[in-house]
Scaffold this motif. Structure first.
Motif, PDB file in Angstrom:
ATOM      1  N   ALA A 152      70.310  56.766  56.636  1.00 30.01           N
ATOM      2  CA  ALA A 152      70.558  58.552  56.423  1.00 30.01           C
ATOM      3  C   ALA A 152      70.812  58.640  57.221  1.00 30.01           C
ATOM      4  CB  ALA A 152      69.413  59.055  55.686  1.00 30.01           C
ATOM      5  N   MET A 153      70.082  58.538  58.332  1.00 32.99           N
ATOM      6  CA  MET A 153      70.776  59.093  59.938  1.00 32.99           C
ATOM      7  C   MET A 153      71.827  58.343  60.323  1.00 32.99           C
ATOM      8  SD  MET A 153      66.012  57.795  61.009  1.00 32.99           S
ATOM      9  CE  MET A 153      66.710  58.637  62.993  1.00 32.99           C
ATOM     10  N   VAL A 154      71.996  56.820  60.240  1.00 29.62           N
ATOM     11  CA  VAL A 154      73.105  56.457  61.166  1.00 29.62           C
ATOM     12  C   VAL A 154      74.298  56.224  59.925  1.00 29.62           C
ATOM     13  CG1 VAL A 154      73.881  54.808  62.373  1.00 29.62           C
ATOM     14  CG2 VAL A 154      71.649  55.324  62.107  1.00 29.62           C
ATOM     15  N   GLN A 155      75.164  57.373  60.562  1.00 26.38           N
ATOM     16  CA  GLN A 155      76.331  57.358  59.549  1.00 26.38           C
ATOM     17  C   GLN A 155      77.100  58.262  60.030  1.00 26.38           C
ATOM     18  OE1 GLN A 155      76.008  59.971  55.568  1.00 26.38           O
ATOM     19  NE2 GLN A 155      73.803  60.368  56.006  1.00 26.38           N
ATOM     20  N   PRO A 156      78.839  57.565  59.917  1.00 22.90           N
ATOM     21  CA  PRO A 156      80.014  57.809  60.396  1.00 22.90           C
ATOM     22  C   PRO A 156      80.612  59.170  61.021  1.00 22.90           C
ATOM     23  CG  PRO A 156      80.600  55.675  58.818  1.00 22.90           C
ATOM     24  CD  PRO A 156      78.908  56.510  58.711  1.00 22.90           C
ATOM     25  N   GLY A 157      81.103  59.160  61.873  1.00 18.61           N
ATOM     26  CA  GLY A 157      80.921  60.636  62.057  1.00 18.61           C
ATOM     27  C   GLY A 157      80.172  61.719  62.152  1.00 18.61           C
ATOM     28  N   LYS A 158      78.636  61.434  61.998  1.00 14.64           N
ATOM     29  CA  LYS A 158      77.399  62.203  62.167  1.00 14.64           C
ATOM     30  C   LYS A 158      76.422  62.187  63.145  1.00 14.64           C
ATOM     31  CE  LYS A 158      77.981  63.332  57.207  1.00 14.64           C
ATOM     32  NZ  LYS A 158      76.121  63.533  56.173  1.00 14.64           N
ATOM     33  N   GLY A 159      75.765  63.166  64.110  1.00 16.25           N
ATOM     34  CA  GLY A 159      74.506  63.162  64.590  1.00 16.25           C
ATOM     35  C   GLY A 159      73.299  63.710  63.997  1.00 16.25           C
ATOM     36  N   GLN A 203      81.762  68.444  78.517  1.00 10.47           N
ATOM     37  CA  GLN A 203      80.858  66.978  79.276  1.00 10.47           C
ATOM     38  C   GLN A 203      80.581  66.374  78.311  1.00 10.47           C
ATOM     39  OE1 GLN A 203      78.167  67.810  82.497  1.00 10.47           O
ATOM     40  NE2 GLN A 203      79.207  65.884  83.164  1.00 10.47           N
ATOM     41  N   ALA A 204      79.530  66.723  77.611  1.00 15.98           N
ATOM     42  CA  ALA A 204      78.385  65.748  76.714  1.00 15.98           C
ATOM     43  C   ALA A 204      79.595  65.245  75.439  1.00 15.98           C
ATOM     44  CB  ALA A 204      77.656  66.662  76.195  1.00 15.98           C
ATOM     45  N   THR A 205      80.400  66.386  75.093  1.00 13.86           N
ATOM     46  CA  THR A 205      81.681  65.762  73.948  1.00 13.86           C
ATOM     47  C   THR A 205      82.653  65.335  74.482  1.00 13.86           C
ATOM     48  OG1 THR A 205      81.038  67.797  73.085  1.00 13.86           O
ATOM     49  CG2 THR A 205      83.440  67.039  71.998  1.00 13.86           C
ATOM     50  N   ALA A 206      82.917  65.859  76.043  1.00 13.72           N
ATOM     51  CA  ALA A 206      84.150  64.528  76.250  1.00 13.72           C
ATOM     52  C   ALA A 206      84.004  62.887  77.099  1.00 13.72           C
ATOM     53  CB  ALA A 206      84.187  64.997  77.162  1.00 13.72           C
ATOM     54  N   ASP A 246      83.457  61.671  73.473  1.00 15.71           N
ATOM     55  CA  ASP A 246      84.332  60.464  72.949  1.00 15.71           C
ATOM     56  C   ASP A 246      84.696  60.240  73.483  1.00 15.71           C
ATOM     57  OD1 ASP A 246      86.744  61.592  71.226  1.00 15.71           O
ATOM     58  OD2 ASP A 246      87.553  61.658  73.550  1.00 15.71           O
ATOM     59  N   ALA A 247      85.324  59.586  74.779  1.00 17.77           N
ATOM     60  CA  ALA A 247      86.154  58.320  75.878  1.00 17.77           C
ATOM     61  C   ALA A 247      84.649  57.546  75.581  1.00 17.77           C
ATOM     62  CB  ALA A 247      85.944  59.058  76.728  1.00 17.77           C
ATOM     63  N   MET A 248      83.558  57.670  75.158  1.00 15.41           N
ATOM     64  CA  MET A 248      82.910  56.574  74.478  1.00 15.41           C
ATOM     65  C   MET A 248      83.743  55.336  73.562  1.00 15.41           C
ATOM     66  SD  MET A 248      78.981  56.393  75.527  1.00 15.41           S
ATOM     67  CE  MET A 248      78.731  58.172  76.401  1.00 15.41           C
ATOM     68  N   ASN A 249      83.644  56.054  72.588  1.00 17.20           N
ATOM     69  CA  ASN A 249      84.377  55.462  71.406  1.00 17.20           C
ATOM     70  C   ASN A 249      86.076  55.375  71.553  1.00 17.20           C
ATOM     71  OD1 ASN A 249      82.127  56.076  69.426  1.00 17.20           O
ATOM     72  ND2 ASN A 249      81.957  58.021  69.745  1.00 17.20           N
ATOM     73  N   ARG A 250      86.829  55.499  72.844  1.00 14.20           N
ATOM     74  CA  ARG A 250      88.000  55.167  71.950  1.00 14.20           C
ATOM     75  C   ARG A 250      88.101  53.710  72.950  1.00 14.20           C
ATOM     76  NH1 ARG A 250      92.248  59.866  72.736  1.00 14.20           N
ATOM     77  NH2 ARG A 250      90.598  61.310  71.767  1.00 14.20           N
ATOM     78  N   LEU A 251      86.516  53.040  73.453  1.00 13.14           N
ATOM     79  CA  LEU A 251      86.793  51.722  73.864  1.00 13.14           C
ATOM     80  C   LEU A 251      86.774  50.937  73.072  1.00 13.14           C
ATOM     81  CD1 LEU A 251      84.513  52.565  77.304  1.00 13.14           C
ATOM     82  CD2 LEU A 251      86.721  52.397  76.830  1.00 13.14           C
ATOM     83  N   LEU A 267      82.563  68.931  66.393  1.00 11.57           N
ATOM     84  CA  LEU A 267      83.598  68.827  67.898  1.00 11.57           C
ATOM     85  C   LEU A 267      83.033  66.874  68.555  1.00 11.57           C
ATOM     86  CD1 LEU A 267      84.656  71.572  69.556  1.00 11.57           C
ATOM     87  CD2 LEU A 267      85.934  70.538  68.362  1.00 11.57           C
ATOM     88  N   ASN A 268      81.846  67.901  68.392  1.00 13.87           N
ATOM     89  CA  ASN A 268      81.275  66.244  68.201  1.00 13.87           C
ATOM     90  C   ASN A 268      81.147  65.303  67.413  1.00 13.87           C
ATOM     91  OD1 ASN A 268      79.229  66.384  71.093  1.00 13.87           O
ATOM     92  ND2 ASN A 268      78.686  67.973  70.096  1.00 13.87           N
ATOM     93  N   SER A 269      81.228  65.323  66.072  1.00 10.61           N
ATOM     94  CA  SER A 269      81.537  64.779  65.242  1.00 10.61           C
ATOM     95  C   SER A 269      82.795  63.529  64.769  1.00 10.61           C
ATOM     96  CB  SER A 269      81.431  65.135  63.741  1.00 10.61           C
ATOM     97  OG  SER A 269      82.480  63.837  62.249  1.00 10.61           O
ATOM     98  N   GLU A 270      83.686  65.014  65.577  1.00 14.30           N
ATOM     99  CA  GLU A 270      85.532  63.976  66.144  1.00 14.30           C
ATOM    100  C   GLU A 270      84.768  63.047  67.461  1.00 14.30           C
ATOM    101  OE1 GLU A 270      88.202  64.878  64.815  1.00 14.30           O
ATOM    102  OE2 GLU A 270      87.637  66.616  63.657  1.00 14.30           O
ATOM    103  N   ALA A 271      83.966  63.571  68.088  1.00 14.49           N
ATOM    104  CA  ALA A 271      84.289  63.086  69.473  1.00 14.49           C
ATOM    105  C   ALA A 271      83.400  61.187  68.798  1.00 14.49           C
ATOM    106  CB  ALA A 271      82.795  63.447  70.876  1.00 14.49           C
ATOM    107  N   CYS A 272      82.631  61.314  67.555  1.00 15.98           N
ATOM    108  CA  CYS A 272      81.941  60.164  66.986  1.00 15.98           C
ATOM    109  C   CYS A 272      83.636  58.896  66.830  1.00 15.98           C
ATOM    110  CB  CYS A 272      81.158  60.391  66.014  1.00 15.98           C
ATOM    111  SG  CYS A 272      79.879  61.140  66.883  1.00 15.98           S
TER     112      CYS A 272
END
Ligand code: 5MM
Length: 343
Positions: A13-20, A271-274, A277-282, A325-330
């Motif tokens: 329940a805690m670890v779901q794609p696109g959620k934090g 900054q935290a969102t960006a 996001d950059a990590m999830n593009r790697l 926006l943080n969900s998008e970054a995920c």
């Protein structure tokens, strides 16, 4: 239900794609500091109203899977009389609880600190569970200087984190293990990398010694980033922060860990969102990388609220936008242009 199934259900329940996660577990002195920025005092009613506002945000459960609460909040009710943990559940958000009792100076280690709260923890967990908490959080804090943290601090905090995590798992509560290497100071990103690597190595050694089941825990680390007083020239790019953070995680965090949720640690919300996001593009990584932000989620809505009920709906919109926006970054789909506009 067996304890293992209970832990697995909570992790799922805690670890779901696109959620934090939303970190709303500020202790008394910390929430007082946050409220001071909007010119209100920290009394029980303001704290209740603020946490009610956060948890009743329409649609929050689309982007937030869990909320970390402070002990006081577990016993509080919404304007409509619903216990706040129940309000979270009604939004599809799992309630959790901060269980550490803060940090004190570590003896014989000037400048280092140790987190306390292990005495009586099993008993406290049983009570929190009755109030609806399904996961817990413990934060260890590491100050950086050319000589800090000491080996003693790295080992003592790792041992306390592991001991806490083992006690939680025995109680059927999923532990969030949070080793925070502070951004305070003028250190380089290279020094942040070096310290974070040593800290995470020691944490996972200790978790192994204490027989913590890695599949049934969540890691909440800090990002690898230059010190906040390092000066503009020494600040790393978003891409550097992402690369160095993922590099340190690959070296130290076993693939069995289901989720890594970062703290924001004093970064601006953008900054935290960006950086996330950059990590999830790697490319594909062994663990999901998501957020468990306090300030980076709460600061913008707090500034919109200012303690006035009339501003609650606007503040909720602002919170929902940051969560989205943080969900998008995920997913590595965040663009700076998304910051413009309301929704
Ligand atoms: C590092 O702080 C945690 C994450 O918040 P940020 O994203 O703002 O860095 C946060 O959960 C913290 O542990 C709580 O606010 C409790 O802090 P205190 O200092 O009150 O124990």
């Amino acid at each position: 239900m067996s304890t293992a199934s209970e832990l697995q259900n909570t992790v799922d329940a805690m670890v779901q794609p696109g959620k934090g996660l939303l970190a709303a577990d500020e202790s008394g002195p910390t929430i007082a500091k946050r409220f001071k920025t909007i010119g209100i005092e920290s009394n029980e009613e303001y704290r209740r109203a603020w946490r009610d506002l956060l948890l009743s945000t329409p649609g929050l459960g689309e982007f937030v899977s869990g909320v970390i609460l402070y002990e006081e909040t577990l016993g509080q009710r919404s304007d409509k009389g619903t216990p706040l943990p129940e309000l979270a559940v009604s939004q599809g958000i799992v309630p959790g609880i901060k269980v550490d009792l803060g940090k004190i100076p570590l003896a014989h280690a000037p400048g280092d600190e140790i987190t306390q709260g292990l005495d009586g923890l099993a008993g406290r967990l049983a009570g929190y569970k009755k109030q609806g908490a399904r996961f817990a959080k413990w934060r260890a804090v590491y100050n950086i200087s050319p000589t800090l943290p000491s080996r003693l601090a790295i080992e003592a905090n790792a041992d306390a984190l592991a001991c806490y995590a083992a006690i939680c798992q025995e109680a059927g509560i999923v532990p969030i293990v949070e080793p925070e290497v502070l951004m305070d100071g003028n250190h380089t990103i290279a020094r942040s990398f070096e310290v974070t690597e040593a800290v995470l190595h020691e944490v996972f050694h200790a978790l192994h010694r204490h027989k913590v089941v890695l599949e049934h825990m969540v890691l909440k680390p800090s990002m690898v980033i230059a010190g906040s007083e390092a000066g503009a020239g020494a600040q790393a790019t978003v891409e550097d922060v992402a690369r160095q953070t993922v590099r340190v995680l690959k070296r130290t965090v076993p693939a069995a860990v289901p989720g890594v949720v970062f703290l924001s640690g004093g970064q601006t919300p953008e900054q935290a969102t960006a950086n996330l996001d950059a990590m999830n593009r790697l490319g594909v990584l062994p663990w999901g990388l998501s957020f468990s932000y306090g300030r980076a989620l709460q600061e913008p809505p707090l500034q919109a609220w200012k303690g006035l009920a009339a501003n609650a709906a606007v503040a909720q919109k602002v919170l929902l936008k940051r969560a989205r926006l943080n969900s998008e970054a995920c997913f590595g789909r965040y663009e700076v242009g998304m910051e413009r506009g309301e929704g």
